[in-house]
Design a protein around this motif. Structure first.
Motif, PDB file in Angstrom:
ATOM      1  N   ASP A 104      55.859  59.847  30.033  1.00 53.78           N
ATOM      2  CA  ASP A 104      54.623  59.510  29.336  1.00 53.78           C
ATOM      3  C   ASP A 104      54.619  60.091  27.928  1.00 53.78           C
ATOM      4  O   ASP A 104      54.226  59.425  26.960  1.00 53.78           O
TER       5      ASP A 104
ATOM      6  N   GLU B 176      50.338  52.766  29.677  1.00 57.51           N
ATOM      7  CA  GLU B 176      50.681  52.887  31.098  1.00 57.51           C
ATOM      8  C   GLU B 176      52.126  52.469  31.308  1.00 57.51           C
ATOM      9  O   GLU B 176      52.694  51.688  30.533  1.00 57.51           O
ATOM     10  N   GLN B 177      52.695  52.989  32.366  1.00 57.68           N
ATOM     11  CA  GLN B 177      54.092  52.655  32.649  1.00 57.68           C
ATOM     12  C   GLN B 177      54.195  51.226  33.152  1.00 57.68           C
ATOM     13  O   GLN B 177      53.362  50.761  33.932  1.00 57.68           O
TER      14      GLN B 177
ATOM     15  N   GLY C  10      57.569  49.585  33.927  1.00 56.31           N
ATOM     16  CA  GLY C  10      58.662  49.449  34.884  1.00 56.31           C
ATOM     17  C   GLY C  10      59.954  49.898  34.240  1.00 56.31           C
ATOM     18  O   GLY C  10      60.000  50.168  33.040  1.00 56.31           O
TER      19      GLY C  10
ATOM     20  N   PRO D 148      29.092  45.661  37.484  1.00 57.27           N
ATOM     21  CA  PRO D 148      28.531  46.984  37.198  1.00 57.27           C
ATOM     22  C   PRO D 148      29.523  47.870  36.453  1.00 57.27           C
ATOM     23  O   PRO D 148      30.679  47.988  36.836  1.00 57.27           O
ATOM     24  N   GLY D 149      29.068  48.462  35.362  1.00 59.54           N
ATOM     25  CA  GLY D 149      29.893  49.433  34.659  1.00 59.54           C
ATOM     26  C   GLY D 149      30.923  48.855  33.718  1.00 59.54           C
ATOM     27  O   GLY D 149      31.698  49.597  33.118  1.00 59.54           O
TER      28      GLY D 149
ATOM     29  N   ASP E 229      31.579  52.669  32.360  1.00 56.07           N
ATOM     30  CA  ASP E 229      32.347  53.713  33.034  1.00 56.07           C
ATOM     31  C   ASP E 229      33.102  53.209  34.259  1.00 56.07           C
ATOM     32  O   ASP E 229      33.665  53.995  35.010  1.00 56.07           O
ATOM     33  N   ALA E 230      33.115  51.909  34.470  1.00 58.03           N
ATOM     34  CA  ALA E 230      33.831  51.377  35.630  1.00 58.03           C
ATOM     35  C   ALA E 230      35.335  51.500  35.416  1.00 58.03           C
ATOM     36  O   ALA E 230      35.833  51.402  34.290  1.00 58.03           O
ATOM     37  N   ARG E 231      36.059  51.754  36.487  1.00 55.79           N
ATOM     38  CA  ARG E 231      37.517  51.767  36.410  1.00 55.79           C
ATOM     39  C   ARG E 231      38.113  50.524  37.041  1.00 55.79           C
ATOM     40  O   ARG E 231      39.275  50.196  36.813  1.00 55.79           O
ATOM     41  N   LEU E 232      37.311  49.863  37.829  1.00 53.76           N
ATOM     42  CA  LEU E 232      37.727  48.594  38.418  1.00 53.76           C
ATOM     43  C   LEU E 232      36.581  47.613  38.266  1.00 53.76           C
ATOM     44  O   LEU E 232      35.416  48.002  38.316  1.00 53.76           O
TER      45      LEU E 232
ATOM     46  N   HIS F 193      34.393  44.724  39.739  1.00 52.19           N
ATOM     47  CA  HIS F 193      34.050  44.074  40.993  1.00 52.19           C
ATOM     48  C   HIS F 193      32.711  43.398  40.866  1.00 52.19           C
ATOM     49  O   HIS F 193      31.718  44.067  40.651  1.00 52.19           O
TER      50      HIS F 193
ATOM     51  N   ARG G 278      43.943  29.429  39.001  1.00 51.15           N
ATOM     52  CA  ARG G 278      44.685  30.356  39.847  1.00 51.15           C
ATOM     53  C   ARG G 278      45.447  29.589  40.932  1.00 51.15           C
ATOM     54  O   ARG G 278      46.594  29.920  41.236  1.00 51.15           O
ATOM     55  N   GLU G 279      44.809  28.606  41.512  1.00 50.76           N
ATOM     56  CA  GLU G 279      45.449  27.869  42.604  1.00 50.76           C
ATOM     57  C   GLU G 279      46.782  27.280  42.170  1.00 50.76           C
ATOM     58  O   GLU G 279      47.752  27.269  42.911  1.00 50.76           O
TER      59      GLU G 279
ATOM     60  N   VAL H  90      49.898  29.438  42.458  1.00 55.10           N
ATOM     61  CA  VAL H  90      50.047  30.158  43.711  1.00 55.10           C
ATOM     62  C   VAL H  90      51.460  30.097  44.293  1.00 55.10           C
ATOM     63  O   VAL H  90      51.943  31.053  44.875  1.00 55.10           O
ATOM     64  N   ARG H  91      52.144  28.991  44.143  1.00 56.63           N
ATOM     65  CA  ARG H  91      53.464  28.889  44.801  1.00 56.63           C
ATOM     66  C   ARG H  91      54.641  28.960  43.825  1.00 56.63           C
ATOM     67  O   ARG H  91      54.492  28.925  42.677  1.00 56.63           O
TER      68      ARG H  91
END
Lengths: 300, 300
Positions: free
Chosen positions: A69, A93-94, A96, A254-255, A282-285, A287, A295-296, A299-300
DNA sequence: CTGAGTCATTCTCAGAACGAGAAGAACGTA
DNA sequence: TACGTTCTTCTCGTTCTGAGAATGACTCAG
């Protein structure tokens, strides 16, 4: 303790040079928004090998003296001329590691790639042994190879040709038609080493990551409008979004963002009301998450 | 070409041993299901340092002779005694790299961690320089540290204490109460080096990955029932799922599973009808995704 | 100053997806 | 045979989603 003593003696006799050497480098895929388009930081290599070609900023990890890092942050700072304060606003962020034995003609080099999201940064300044540095539009760099492990499937492009209005004061940016490989941009499209693939992997990671984390705000300043945020998503995903639905979703998570109560001016705008200003929450994820359109189909 | 000649001369004169050495290893977090619970492959270290302690299977990358992926597959095969055919059914992906200068007392070692999902494998056999190998239940290893970069936040546990029925012929397995750190299991909980953190990161990756990819099927055999699949999700997430809703979701995701038309026998079952058998479909991404319960609670 | 165009913000509406609960049938075991 | 277990399918009310449209604020060219 016998075992303790044994370990001590073992370490005293240990010779780090007894192995065939593998060098370890870090390379940084630094992404930012310029004129409404996504750009990646590239340097022109000053020394051999691949002298004169574009490559990702990076360099050797200082053995025994820094973590991965820290090495990535150091290389990014050297190549962008950022001070510590500005660097603090950059998400790092790392991504790969890449370690095919033939990826560097000098020797076996394992490169640990990092991904950086940065707000609009000043022009790049060549640091270290680089002959030059610049922000290249990612649209010109897209053809991707095969992954060593999971990622790096052919990167999805925008679905249709068209234009969208960027955020505050940005000019419309053309989308690419599907299937049409991006024309080699000015300065060429090929990177040295396997950096083409690393960029493609970083781009895919960025596209996925802004779906379920609030990291899109890392491309923006302290305060921003919902439209600015939408411009980030549109630039990273390469597809236009429904302004109304985007607005609803962002405010309903939220957040994700919080209102500053203020209203921005809009220099260079082509009209429209003044938008309200927000800052990152302040959300980290996120939702629920903001999923990419179509997106569909992927998918394959 | 002058540049070509220049590069050639440069490479001829290049000395790979001119740098301070950094060693590169691969370590594998191999997960499998045994008796309805998630287990991780561990070896007892035969040599120094940390002789006699548990560690992840892994070893040095052979300089100039193998890629990281190849090294990981080789180490996994050595430690499990898998032949190439069985190894082909194992999902192996890169997890991340760990490179703090002090993480190995011998010298600066950068470890590239891999994550493997395997169907029920035979008992582990100590290969290479290991003194022993075994599958340890992950419930006994959970306390996690801080991440070097992004991941490795405190791992969420199951929400309530209780039991669930495993899949075909499996015994119920107790959940952990929230907040209660898992008691050190038999054989201890601490791994050598920073392998505790690597396991925690691998577990979190596994938990996230089965949300939006069909990789849960990699824990199962060629054919399986919906309940078997549910048992995988319950074991990896550590929480019971609503059987009816899970059933509906799995069948509604295009390409996740496809019916074999057959019906399984159920030895050791406690009753109930014979379940239909499925095999993995051709989807690479699940849409819609199967999200973990209690997602909101984990957001901040 | 006016009219046209741009854009932030809010609504509506229909379809999809979700969690919780339950019903019905198949099966093992006491 | 009675009972408990489990697979599978439904129902119901709620939430989320994409598409389209309405409203009103604002810029710019003429």
């Amino acid at each position: 303790m016998d075992a303790r003593q044994q370990e001590k003696e073992f370490l005293a006799a240990y010779d780090p040079r007894a192995f065939d050497p593998i060098a370890v480098t870090v390379d940084v895929v630094a992404l930012t928004l310029r004129e409404g388009g996504l750009h990646v930081l590239a340097v022109r290599r000053g020394g051999q090998p691949f002298a004169g070609e574009w490559a990702l900023p990076g360099g050797f990890v200082r053995a025994g003296r820094e973590s991965l890092d820290e090495a990535a942050a150091r290389e990014l700072a050297e190549e962008t001329g950022l001070d510590a304060a500005a660097l603090g606003r950059v998400h790092l962020e790392q991504l790969g590691s890449y370690g095919r034995p033939d990826r560097d003609p000098r020797m076996h080099v394992v490169s640990v790639a990092y991904l950086a999201f940065a707000p609009h940064l000043p022009d790049a300044t060549a640091g270290g042994d680089a002959a030059g540095a610049d922000w290249l539009p990612v649209q010109a760099i897209l053809p991707a190879g095969q992954p060593e492990t999971g990622p790096s499937r052919p990167i999805e492009q925008g679905r249709r040709t068209g234009t969208y209005g960027g955020g505050t004061g940005r000019r419309p940016v053309p989308f690419e038609a599907p299937g049409e490989p991006a024309a080699p941009g000015p300065g060429g499209h090929g990177f040295a080493f396997d950096h083409d693939r690393i960029v493609a992997d970083g781009l895919e990671r960025a596209r996925a990551k802004i779906e379920y984390t609030p990291l899109a705000t890392a491309f923006l300043g302290e305060t921003f409008t919902i439209s600015d945020l939408r411009a980030v998503y549109e630039a990273v995903w390469g597809a236009p979004l429904h302004a109304g639905n985007f607005h609803r979703k962002v405010l309903s998570v939220p957040g994700f963002v919080e209102s500053t109560g203020e209203t921005g001016s809009r220099p260079g705008s082509r009209g429209g009301p003044r938008a309200r200003l927000y800052r990152a929450g302040d959300a980290r994820l996120l939702h629920p998450a903001l999923l990419r359109p179509d997106r569909e189909a992927a998918v394959r």
